[in-house]
Motif scaffolding. Structure first.
Motif, PDB file in Angstrom:
ATOM      1  N   ALA A 114     122.309  10.381  75.683  1.00  0.00           N
ATOM      2  CA  ALA A 114     121.690  11.674  76.018  1.00  0.00           C
ATOM      3  C   ALA A 114     120.177  11.524  76.180  1.00  0.00           C
ATOM      4  N   TRP A 115     119.540  10.799  75.274  1.00  0.00           N
ATOM      5  CA  TRP A 115     118.084  10.581  75.382  1.00  0.00           C
ATOM      6  C   TRP A 115     117.735   9.744  76.598  1.00  0.00           C
ATOM      7  N   SER A 116     118.594   8.796  76.942  1.00  0.00           N
ATOM      8  CA  SER A 116     118.350   7.978  78.132  1.00  0.00           C
ATOM      9  C   SER A 116     118.439   8.835  79.398  1.00  0.00           C
ATOM     10  N   LEU A 117     119.392   9.749  79.434  1.00  0.00           N
ATOM     11  CA  LEU A 117     119.500  10.675  80.568  1.00  0.00           C
ATOM     12  C   LEU A 117     118.292  11.617  80.619  1.00  0.00           C
ATOM     13  N   ASP A 123     111.335  10.824  84.038  1.00  0.00           N
ATOM     14  CA  ASP A 123     110.900   9.898  85.090  1.00  0.00           C
ATOM     15  C   ASP A 123     110.882  10.583  86.456  1.00  0.00           C
ATOM     16  N   LYS A 124     111.913  11.354  86.730  1.00  0.00           N
ATOM     17  CA  LYS A 124     112.002  12.052  88.025  1.00  0.00           C
ATOM     18  C   LYS A 124     110.810  12.997  88.199  1.00  0.00           C
ATOM     19  N   VAL A 125     110.492  13.749  87.158  1.00  0.00           N
ATOM     20  CA  VAL A 125     109.321  14.642  87.216  1.00  0.00           C
ATOM     21  C   VAL A 125     108.051  13.826  87.398  1.00  0.00           C
ATOM     22  N   ASN A 126     107.947  12.706  86.692  1.00  0.00           N
ATOM     23  CA  ASN A 126     106.766  11.849  86.820  1.00  0.00           C
ATOM     24  C   ASN A 126     106.609  11.305  88.238  1.00  0.00           C
ATOM     25  N   VAL A 127     107.717  10.973  88.879  1.00  0.00           N
ATOM     26  CA  VAL A 127     107.662  10.521  90.273  1.00  0.00           C
ATOM     27  C   VAL A 127     107.176  11.664  91.164  1.00  0.00           C
ATOM     28  N   LEU A 128     107.732  12.844  90.962  1.00  0.00           N
ATOM     29  CA  LEU A 128     107.319  14.010  91.760  1.00  0.00           C
ATOM     30  C   LEU A 128     105.842  14.345  91.559  1.00  0.00           C
ATOM     31  N   PHE A 142     117.689   3.108  88.022  1.00  0.00           N
ATOM     32  CA  PHE A 142     117.663   1.725  87.561  1.00  0.00           C
ATOM     33  C   PHE A 142     117.062   1.641  86.155  1.00  0.00           C
ATOM     34  N   SER A 143     116.311   2.648  85.779  1.00  0.00           N
ATOM     35  CA  SER A 143     115.679   2.663  84.454  1.00  0.00           C
ATOM     36  C   SER A 143     116.670   2.995  83.342  1.00  0.00           C
ATOM     37  N   PHE A 144     117.838   3.509  83.679  1.00  0.00           N
ATOM     38  CA  PHE A 144     118.800   3.936  82.664  1.00  0.00           C
ATOM     39  C   PHE A 144     119.156   2.823  81.677  1.00  0.00           C
ATOM     40  N   PRO A 145     119.567   1.626  82.135  1.00  0.00           N
ATOM     41  CA  PRO A 145     119.877   0.579  81.139  1.00  0.00           C
ATOM     42  C   PRO A 145     118.656   0.154  80.328  1.00  0.00           C
ATOM     43  N   ILE A 146     117.477   0.260  80.922  1.00  0.00           N
ATOM     44  CA  ILE A 146     116.256  -0.071  80.184  1.00  0.00           C
ATOM     45  C   ILE A 146     116.060   0.922  79.044  1.00  0.00           C
ATOM     46  N   TYR A 147     116.247   2.216  79.342  1.00  0.00           N
ATOM     47  CA  TYR A 147     116.120   3.224  78.290  1.00  0.00           C
ATOM     48  C   TYR A 147     117.189   3.042  77.214  1.00  0.00           C
TER      49      TYR A 147
END
Length: 168
Positions: A114-117, A123-128, A142-147
């Motif tokens: 849940a925290w990774s999601l 991240d999406k907001v940060n990209v925007l 791609f960041s999901f497994p990293i989180y």
């Protein structure tokens, strides 16, 4: 020796956004009721968040992979370094929720997922907002497994420092 710039071109929306986000995050951190017995535990959790982001971003965001730029471009600025301060409170909030909700067993895996999601959403907001600019085929998921890895390891680190602080 070349000097490090505050920003690459101009101080704009993404700089204001990140400073406000950091201010709100640290304010939230300090306003929450205290759950940890030792200030050192809190400092280590915050430091873990900052350092893990710095190390991983230096690994995949720069050098041979060059999957994304932070803030306004490829040159390293003071505001690029400031972005890493945001990850300290996120680690703290992650452990705070884990402890406050008394999460155990299979719920630990669900909590980490849940925290990774949630982190992907941030991240999406940060990209925007222009904090990250993905390139060379990198996608935000791609960041999901990293989180998953970073948060699972943070939980192990937290359990380690708690165990060690009770021994001392």
């Amino acid at each position: 020796m070349a000097s490090i710039l505050l920003v690459e071109e101009k101080f704009d929306t993404n700089d204001i956004y990140i400073l406000c986000f950091i201010l709100i995050s640290y304010l939230g951190l300090f306003l929450l009721p205290k759950l940890f017995n030792k200030k050192l535990d809190t400092c280590l959790i915050i430091l873990y968040g900052i350092l893990s982001a710095t190390i991983l971003d230096s690994s995949i965001g720069a050098h041979i992979y060059d999957f994304y730029d932070i803030m306004d471009g490829k040159h390293y600025t003071i505001m690029d370094a400031v972005v890493y301060l945001l990850y300290g409170p996120f680690g703290y909030f992650f452990i705070y929720g884990y402890k406050k909700l008394h999460i155990k067993g299979l719920y630990t895996v669900i909590y980490i997922v849940a925290w990774s999601l949630f982190s992907l959403g941030v991240d999406k907001v940060n990209v925007l907002m222009g904090v990250f600019t993905f390139k060379n085929g990198y996608q935000f998921f791609f960041s999901f497994p990293i989180y998953l890895y970073v948060q699972a390891f943070l939980l192990l680190f937290y359990k380690f420092i708690i165990k060690k602080s009770h021994v001392a």
